[in-house]
Design an enzyme around this catalytic site. Structure first.
Site, PDB file in Angstrom:
ATOM      1  N   ASP A 305       0.866  -1.182   0.000  1.00 24.77           N
ATOM      2  CA  ASP A 305       0.000   0.000   0.000  1.00 24.77           C
ATOM      3  C   ASP A 305       0.904   1.235   0.000  1.00 24.77           C
ATOM      4  O   ASP A 305       2.135   1.140   0.090  1.00 24.77           O
ATOM      5  CB  ASP A 305      -0.965  -0.010   1.199  1.00 24.77           C
ATOM      6  CG  ASP A 305      -2.188   0.880   0.932  1.00 24.77           C
ATOM      7  OD1 ASP A 305      -2.161   1.703  -0.001  1.00 24.77           O
ATOM      8  OD2 ASP A 305      -3.180   0.764   1.676  1.00 24.77           O
TER       9      ASP A 305
HETATM   10  C1  NOJ Z   1      -3.908   4.066   0.131  1.00 26.39           C
HETATM   11  C2  NOJ Z   1      -5.126   3.205   0.276  1.00 26.39           C
HETATM   12  O1  NOJ Z   1      -5.066   2.490   1.485  1.00 26.39           O
HETATM   13  C3  NOJ Z   1      -5.298   2.209  -0.860  1.00 26.39           C
HETATM   14  O2  NOJ Z   1      -6.545   1.588  -0.715  1.00 26.39           O
HETATM   15  C4  NOJ Z   1      -5.167   2.874  -2.189  1.00 26.39           C
HETATM   16  O3  NOJ Z   1      -5.364   1.946  -3.213  1.00 26.39           O
HETATM   17  C5  NOJ Z   1      -3.785   3.516  -2.261  1.00 26.39           C
HETATM   18  N1  NOJ Z   1      -3.668   4.524  -1.232  1.00 26.39           N
HETATM   19  C6  NOJ Z   1      -3.518   4.139  -3.628  1.00 26.39           C
HETATM   20  O4  NOJ Z   1      -4.222   5.311  -3.762  1.00 26.39           O
END
Ligand code: NOJ
Length: 785
Positions: A305
């Site tokens: 993530d």
């Molecule tokens: C953080 C989020 O937790 C995740 O769900 C998302 O896909 C990513 N950022 C990318 O934006």
């Protein structure tokens, strides 16, 4: 699982391939059993493998590491990297993926640099959070799950894929398949709720929709099951917080929707932010290597993530960036989203002997497989004339309206003067429409609305005025979501007094209170909305409360005083038309809760598929339980155990009657079912059927969602009192009866036993078929030795 993905011979080829590789977690041989994924021919096949091998041979170590690095080019949704000379980085082969770039020209621009100017011409994979639509925004995922209709979810995801791919996006960070049992967690809105079976069916539907028939089609986008794993169990419902989940519960509750998404062919997975049992999910060898690669044999790509690799430092398991990179990589994260640490450290880690080049090759292989599968090497560019695929169309709006209609859950519809408030009569003289969410198009898009536009939204006000004529609608905003002046409330009360009926559109701020970093410690109506509700109700006019929220809210006053309440979630671009059709009975409500709706904060976590305890309380859990026996049971002294509304619940404008279920067998051999599980005859082989008649006993045509639950007793581990195993939407004319037949498979009876082995155990089985998780007719059968 679609049979087209089953390739038993390929399975053996890949089994050999995986066993021969230097997998990152070296200990314990892989227990390849019944739980491995079928090899999906469009993600991993001998042709792709040959191409990957050939390319790997030409790549320098730097170029290999470049494939494992991802940067956000567009809107940041987290801290930055400080690196932004993307042209240069792409040309040098330092980047495998860009994301947040939702513009076809920009996507082609960077792709041109990658394909024409980098040494090995390896295309980029361009990602974006396409969560519940790209331009055509559908209900938020919790709303989509409330449809209990995988077909409409698949249609929505297909449209999202067509639109996103036309803008050069070939990878979405969706579906979020985290099981969520705590509505304080803001991201509950992004998932399919609390149940692993419903969550798995919905996860499969998203994957089918995004990836289409074949990943190589230009309008297919790679799905990404996230956040792996346990993220939804954040303690206290506080986002990013730690989780403690036993291996048993992990396997029974939290892993199944991930398995389902990958079993359906999902091409990628995203590691989560949370620590799981003390080990951050982004550096967790048990989940990322043991389960994902060894048990499931997942051939695709695992991405971190946003900066979750760098976050291993504040987590406290790495004191420097090199250690963070080492731990995440060795645990099994292939691609670094935004931390920049793979770029900084992986080459040195290989040169220093801490990571082998074979391990790097394996991670690069996962990335390249997805790129080859998407046919990015053959067709790297997006046809710019396809851009108009991102425009709205009547056909797409119809799907959006249908999805919104099916997502709305009618929670309450009490009689006023002897007649249910809903549906409203078209002949009403005047309607007061009150509330900060009655005419706020941006809010209707919910969190993560990709390239959704507020100007595309038809609000409740616009649709109501179109339906009744503006003269019959008295609109008063009544204040903002988080604040209201006395004058605003007074104007709203006047509007209510001057009307036959009041529709109140209240709820949360989608951007601030739902989604990422939006946990709430209070689940009531924010700002002055409770006061507005009470004052408007005090006029004595019949009130319909339309609740816009990303989660259940604890609204005791409303549920005691307001006759009609609808949970509308955030319904997307067709919010208004869908709601007006439901309010006036042009469509009958058919949404069902995908999460239990708690009575009070103190009941949280409150989920239907709980264990029974040794001292189960009766449903009332009455505080004044007089007898000694009634006191020493599992209950609160000041609150019933029962939720306000149970999982699976939802009313409509008619009533349904269920017959007692009929079983095709009263006994089955647990040993035989276990053997079928091991030989992977799981989802596909019916072992028995359960049939029941459903009758529409009212005067209105409507759809019911018939639900089948199972409870096992006498097993080696305690199992939920009830667990959903099948459901079906059925449309019934007034007076009509239909016989529904559910197929149960070995998987329906399977559990993770006391040794954490997947098996079917001898037990007494109770089977309910009914309208929700607390009602229904029950029958018994036995699983013998
Ligand atoms: C953080 C989020 O937790 C995740 O769900 C998302 O896909 C990513 N950022 C990318 O934006």
């Amino acid at each position: 699982m679609s049979p087209r993905y089953r390739r038993p011979s390929l399975l053996l080829v890949f089994l050999a391939l995986f066993l021969s590789l230097d997998v990152r977690c070296q200990n314990s041989p892989a227990p390849y059993e019944f739980h491995g994924l079928p090899v999906r021919s469009d993600l991993a096949n001998p042709t792709i493998e040959k191409k990957v091998d050939a390319l790997l041979k030409q790549m320098t170590l730097d170029e290999k590491v470049g494939q494992l690095v991802q940067y956000s080019v567009g809107t940041a949704t987290g801290p930055g990297t400080g690196r932004d000379r993307y042209d240069d980085m792409v040309q040098k082969g330092e980047v495998g993926s860009l994301y947040n770039l939702a513009d076809v020209k920009a996507a082609n621009y960077y792709q041109h640099i990658a394909v024409e100017k980098s040494r090995l011409h390896i295309p980029l994979i361009n990602g974006l959070d396409v969560i519940h639509g790209y331009r055509t925004e559908f209900p938020v995922p919790l709303g989509l799950a409330s449809t209990w209709d995988p077909e409409i979810v698949e249609k929505a995801a297909r449209i999202a894929a067509q639109e996103a791919s036309a803008a050069g996006v070939r990878w979405t960070f969706s579906p979020m398949v985290d099981i969520a049992r705590d509505p304080r967690w803001g991201r509950m809105t992004e998932g399919a709720g609390e149940d692993p079976y419903l969550g798995s069916q919905i996860a499969r539907a998203y994957v089918r929709g995004y990836q289409g028939k074949n990943l190589s089609a230009p309008d297919s986008i790679a799905a990404c099951a996230k956040h792996y794993v346990g993220y939804g169990a954040a303690e206290g419902g506080r986002d990013y917080n730690s989780t403690e989940i036993s291996e048993h519960t992990l396997r029974e509750v939290y892993l199944p929707p991930f398995y389902a998404a990958l079993d359906e062919g999902g091409a990628s997975i995203m590691s989560a932010f949370n620590a799981l049992n003390g080990v951050p999910s982004t550096a967790n060898p048990f989940t990322l290597t043991q389960v994902l690669r060894r048990e499931w044999q997942f051939p695709g790509l695992a991405v971190s993530d946003w900066t979750s690799i760098r976050e291993l430092m504040p987590h406290g398991i790495a004191n420097d960036g090199a250690t963070a990179a080492f731990k995440a990589f060795s645990a099994g994260v292939d691609m670094d989203m935004q931390s920049n640490l793979y770029h900084e450290h992986l080459v040195d880690l290989v040169k220093g002997g801490k990571i082998s080049e074979a391990q790097i090759d394996e991670a690069v292989r996962h990335v390249l497989r997805v790129k080859f599968a998407l046919a990015l090497f053959d067709n790297p560019y997006t046809d710019e004339t396809r851009e108009n695929h991102g425009e709205l169309s009547e056909q797409k709006l119809n799907v959006a309206r249908e999805a919104a209609e099916r997502s709305v859950v009618l929670l309450q519809n009490e009689p006023v003067s002897g007649q249910s408030v809903l549906p409203l009569n078209h002949a009403l003289h005047s309607v007061a429409l009150i509330g900060p969410l009655a005419d706020d198009p941006q809010q209707m898009l919910g969190s993560w609305s990709a390239r959704g536009k507020a100007s595309d939204v038809v609000t409740l006000r616009a649709a109501l005025e179109q339906c009744l004529g503006a003269a019959r609608v008295k609109y008063a905003k009544g204040g903002e979501i988080t604040s209201a002046t006395d004058a605003e409330v007074a104007t709203a009360v006047d509007a209510a007094r001057a009307s036959d009926v009041v529709i109140l559109a209240l709820g949360e701020d989608a951007g601030v209170m739902t989604g990422e970093a939006a946990s709430r410690a209070h689940l009531d109506l924010p700002g002055g909305q409770e006061e507005l509700l009470e004052k408007v109700s005090a006029t004595g006019k019949p009130v319909v409360l339309v609740l816009f929220s990303g989660r259940p809210l604890t609204l005791n006053w409303a549920f005691t005083h307001v006759p009609a309440v609808m949970a509308a979630w955030f319904p997307g671009v067709q919010a208004g038309p869908a709601l007006v059709r439901l309010l006036f009975g042009d469509a009958a409500p058919s949404g069902r809760l995908a999460v239990s709706w708690p009575h009070s904060l103190g009941q949280i976590p409150d989920f239907y598929n709980a264990l029974g305890t040794g001292r189960p309380a009766d449903d009332s859990g009455s505080a004044n339980a007089g007898t000694h026996e009634a006191k020493y049971v599992s209950r609160y002294v000041d609150e019933p155990n029962a939720p306000q509304f149970p999982f699976g619940y939802g009313l409509t404008y008619t009533e349904f009657r269920f017959s007692t279920p009929q079983l095709s067998a009263k006994k089955l051999s647990a040993t035989r079912l276990s053997e079928d599980l091991r030989s992977r005859k799981t989802n596909t082989s019916t072992v028995m059927t359960v049939s029941a008649d459903v009758t529409n006993t009212g005067k209105v045509a409507a759809e019911e969602v018939a639900q089948l639950y199972i409870g096992l007793r006498g097993t080696s581990v305690e199992e939920p009192v009830r667990a959903l195993k099948a459901f079906e939407r059925v449309s019934l004319a007034p007076g009509e009866t239909k016989k529904l037949t559910f197929s149960l498979t070995p998987e329906s009876f399977a559990l993770w036993d006391i040794h954490n082995e997947r098996t079917v155990e001898p037990s007494q089985v109770r089977i309910w078929v009914g309208p929700d998780s607390r009602r229904g007719n029950v029958v018994e059968m036995y699983l013998t030795e």
